[in-house]
Design a protein around this motif. Structure first.
Motif, PDB file in Angstrom:
ATOM      1  N   TYR A  78      -5.492  -2.166 -11.829  1.00  0.00           N
ATOM      2  CA  TYR A  78      -4.110  -2.406 -11.416  1.00  0.00           C
ATOM      3  C   TYR A  78      -3.841  -1.900  -9.999  1.00  0.00           C
ATOM      4  N   GLY A  79      -4.580  -0.917  -9.544  1.00  0.00           N
ATOM      5  CA  GLY A  79      -4.464  -0.468  -8.160  1.00  0.00           C
ATOM      6  C   GLY A  79      -4.918  -1.549  -7.201  1.00  0.00           C
ATOM      7  N   GLY A  80      -6.030  -2.201  -7.532  1.00  0.00           N
ATOM      8  CA  GLY A  80      -6.501  -3.305  -6.707  1.00  0.00           C
ATOM      9  C   GLY A  80      -5.557  -4.485  -6.738  1.00  0.00           C
ATOM     10  N   LEU A  81      -4.974  -4.752  -7.914  1.00  0.00           N
ATOM     11  CA  LEU A  81      -4.009  -5.838  -8.029  1.00  0.00           C
ATOM     12  C   LEU A  81      -2.765  -5.562  -7.190  1.00  0.00           C
ATOM     13  N   GLY A  82      -2.283  -4.336  -7.241  1.00  0.00           N
ATOM     14  CA  GLY A  82      -1.118  -3.974  -6.434  1.00  0.00           C
ATOM     15  C   GLY A  82      -1.411  -4.019  -4.948  1.00  0.00           C
ATOM     16  N   SER A  83      -2.613  -3.605  -4.572  1.00  0.00           N
ATOM     17  CA  SER A  83      -2.989  -3.642  -3.155  1.00  0.00           C
ATOM     18  C   SER A  83      -3.096  -5.073  -2.646  1.00  0.00           C
ATOM     19  N   SER A  84      -3.668  -5.961  -3.461  1.00  0.00           N
ATOM     20  CA  SER A  84      -3.750  -7.356  -3.019  1.00  0.00           C
ATOM     21  C   SER A  84      -2.366  -7.991  -2.945  1.00  0.00           C
ATOM     22  N   HIS A  85      -1.468  -7.603  -3.838  1.00  0.00           N
ATOM     23  CA  HIS A  85      -0.088  -8.097  -3.783  1.00  0.00           C
ATOM     24  C   HIS A  85       0.609  -7.617  -2.518  1.00  0.00           C
ATOM     25  N   GLU A  86       0.414  -6.354  -2.193  1.00  0.00           N
ATOM     26  CA  GLU A  86       1.012  -5.789  -0.979  1.00  0.00           C
ATOM     27  C   GLU A  86       0.470  -6.468   0.269  1.00  0.00           C
ATOM     28  N   SER A  87      -0.823  -6.709   0.306  1.00  0.00           N
ATOM     29  CA  SER A  87      -1.395  -7.343   1.499  1.00  0.00           C
ATOM     30  C   SER A  87      -0.923  -8.791   1.629  1.00  0.00           C
ATOM     31  N   MET A  88      -0.727  -9.490   0.511  1.00  0.00           N
ATOM     32  CA  MET A  88      -0.226 -10.864   0.583  1.00  0.00           C
ATOM     33  C   MET A  88       1.219 -10.898   1.087  1.00  0.00           C
ATOM     34  N   LEU A  89       2.041  -9.983   0.626  1.00  0.00           N
ATOM     35  CA  LEU A  89       3.421  -9.916   1.131  1.00  0.00           C
ATOM     36  C   LEU A  89       3.444  -9.566   2.618  1.00  0.00           C
ATOM     37  N   THR A  90       2.538  -8.689   3.024  1.00  0.00           N
ATOM     38  CA  THR A  90       2.451  -8.327   4.434  1.00  0.00           C
ATOM     39  C   THR A  90       2.046  -9.524   5.274  1.00  0.00           C
ATOM     40  N   ILE A  91       1.064 -10.285   4.795  1.00  0.00           N
ATOM     41  CA  ILE A  91       0.598 -11.457   5.530  1.00  0.00           C
ATOM     42  C   ILE A  91       1.704 -12.504   5.659  1.00  0.00           C
ATOM     43  N   LEU A  92       2.547 -12.636   4.639  1.00  0.00           N
ATOM     44  CA  LEU A  92       3.589 -13.661   4.663  1.00  0.00           C
ATOM     45  C   LEU A  92       4.843 -13.227   5.420  1.00  0.00           C
ATOM     46  N   ALA A  93       5.216 -11.954   5.317  1.00  0.00           N
ATOM     47  CA  ALA A  93       6.503 -11.526   5.858  1.00  0.00           C
ATOM     48  C   ALA A  93       6.428 -11.020   7.289  1.00  0.00           C
ATOM     49  N   GLU A  94       5.414 -10.247   7.621  1.00  0.00           N
ATOM     50  CA  GLU A  94       5.406  -9.595   8.923  1.00  0.00           C
ATOM     51  C   GLU A  94       5.287 -10.546  10.107  1.00  0.00           C
ATOM     52  N   GLY A 140       1.716   1.261   5.806  1.00  0.00           N
ATOM     53  CA  GLY A 140       1.418   0.288   4.751  1.00  0.00           C
ATOM     54  C   GLY A 140      -0.067   0.189   4.461  1.00  0.00           C
ATOM     55  N   PHE A 141      -0.887   0.277   5.501  1.00  0.00           N
ATOM     56  CA  PHE A 141      -2.335   0.239   5.317  1.00  0.00           C
ATOM     57  C   PHE A 141      -2.823   1.456   4.543  1.00  0.00           C
ATOM     58  N   ALA A 142      -2.225   2.615   4.786  1.00  0.00           N
ATOM     59  CA  ALA A 142      -2.609   3.821   4.052  1.00  0.00           C
ATOM     60  C   ALA A 142      -2.288   3.674   2.566  1.00  0.00           C
ATOM     61  N   ILE A 143      -1.142   3.113   2.233  1.00  0.00           N
ATOM     62  CA  ILE A 143      -0.783   2.898   0.825  1.00  0.00           C
ATOM     63  C   ILE A 143      -1.708   1.865   0.197  1.00  0.00           C
ATOM     64  N   LEU A 144      -2.074   0.845   0.945  1.00  0.00           N
ATOM     65  CA  LEU A 144      -3.010  -0.163   0.447  1.00  0.00           C
ATOM     66  C   LEU A 144      -4.366   0.471   0.148  1.00  0.00           C
ATOM     67  N   LEU A 145      -4.833   1.346   1.019  1.00  0.00           N
ATOM     68  CA  LEU A 145      -6.088   2.044   0.769  1.00  0.00           C
ATOM     69  C   LEU A 145      -6.004   2.952  -0.449  1.00  0.00           C
ATOM     70  N   ALA A 146      -4.863   3.578  -0.661  1.00  0.00           N
ATOM     71  CA  ALA A 146      -4.713   4.444  -1.825  1.00  0.00           C
ATOM     72  C   ALA A 146      -4.805   3.645  -3.115  1.00  0.00           C
ATOM     73  N   GLY A 147      -4.221   2.459  -3.125  1.00  0.00           N
ATOM     74  CA  GLY A 147      -4.320   1.619  -4.315  1.00  0.00           C
ATOM     75  C   GLY A 147      -5.743   1.181  -4.587  1.00  0.00           C
ATOM     76  N   LEU A 148      -6.467   0.840  -3.548  1.00  0.00           N
ATOM     77  CA  LEU A 148      -7.865   0.446  -3.728  1.00  0.00           C
ATOM     78  C   LEU A 148      -8.751   1.631  -4.078  1.00  0.00           C
ATOM     79  N   ASN A 149      -8.407   2.808  -3.605  1.00  0.00           N
ATOM     80  CA  ASN A 149      -9.211   3.993  -3.844  1.00  0.00           C
ATOM     81  C   ASN A 149      -9.030   4.548  -5.254  1.00  0.00           C
ATOM     82  N   SER A 150      -8.002   4.126  -5.942  1.00  0.00           N
ATOM     83  CA  SER A 150      -7.761   4.678  -7.274  1.00  0.00           C
ATOM     84  C   SER A 150      -8.855   4.305  -8.271  1.00  0.00           C
ATOM     85  N   GLY A 151      -9.550   3.208  -8.029  1.00  0.00           N
ATOM     86  CA  GLY A 151     -10.616   2.801  -8.939  1.00  0.00           C
ATOM     87  C   GLY A 151     -10.109   2.120 -10.186  1.00  0.00           C
ATOM     88  N   HIS A 152      -8.831   1.854 -10.265  1.00  0.00           N
ATOM     89  CA  HIS A 152      -8.231   1.205 -11.427  1.00  0.00           C
ATOM     90  C   HIS A 152      -7.967  -0.257 -11.092  1.00  0.00           C
TER      91      HIS A 152
END
Length: 125
Positions: free
Chosen positions: A68-84, A54-66
């Motif tokens: 929406y990639g950052g938005l998706g990565s922050s969404h993923e990290s928030m779901l991870t913080i709440l669910a795991e 999951g961390f690798a996918i989060l880094l890929a979203g942030l690395n895209s430079g777009h």
């Protein structure tokens, strides 16, 4: 492929796929018989490997430079913080009550009969 992405964007799906394929080899959750490599992994080890994917996918979203990639990565990290943490606390709680951390033994113990469930419940109360 975004023009601003680096090699991390290419490597992240491979790391995530490898992590998700490694966990079933180490932690057999669909059987109560140990697999050949199952003594190497327990519940916490599997969670760590899946978190790496999951961390690798989060880094890929942030690395895209777009944006929406950052938005998706922050969404993923928030779901991870709440669910795991909830899932980890449930798994650790069951493992502590059963006094073991190997999933195939835990599944075999839980399906063995109603006496196990009542013993686990009585130790909670």
């Amino acid at each position: 492929m975004p023009e601003t992405a680096s090699w991390i964007f290419w490597l992240a799906p491979v790391v995530a796929f490898t992590a998700m394929q490694t966990v079933p080899l180490l932690i057999p959750v669909l059987t109560n018989y140990p697999l050949p490599l199952s003594d190497m992994g327990d519940i916490l080890g599997g969670g760590l490997i899946l978190t790496l994917g999951g961390f690798a996918i989060l880094l890929a979203g942030l690395n895209s430079g777009h944006p929406y990639g950052g938005l998706g990565s922050s969404h993923e990290s928030m779901l991870t913080i709440l669910a795991e943490p909830t899932l980890i606390m449930v798994l650790i709680g069951i493992s502590l009550l059963a006094q073991l951390m190997l999933p195939f033994v835990l599944i075999h113990l839980l399906v063995s009969g109603a006496a196990v469930h009542s013993r686990l419940y009585s130790s909670l109360v």
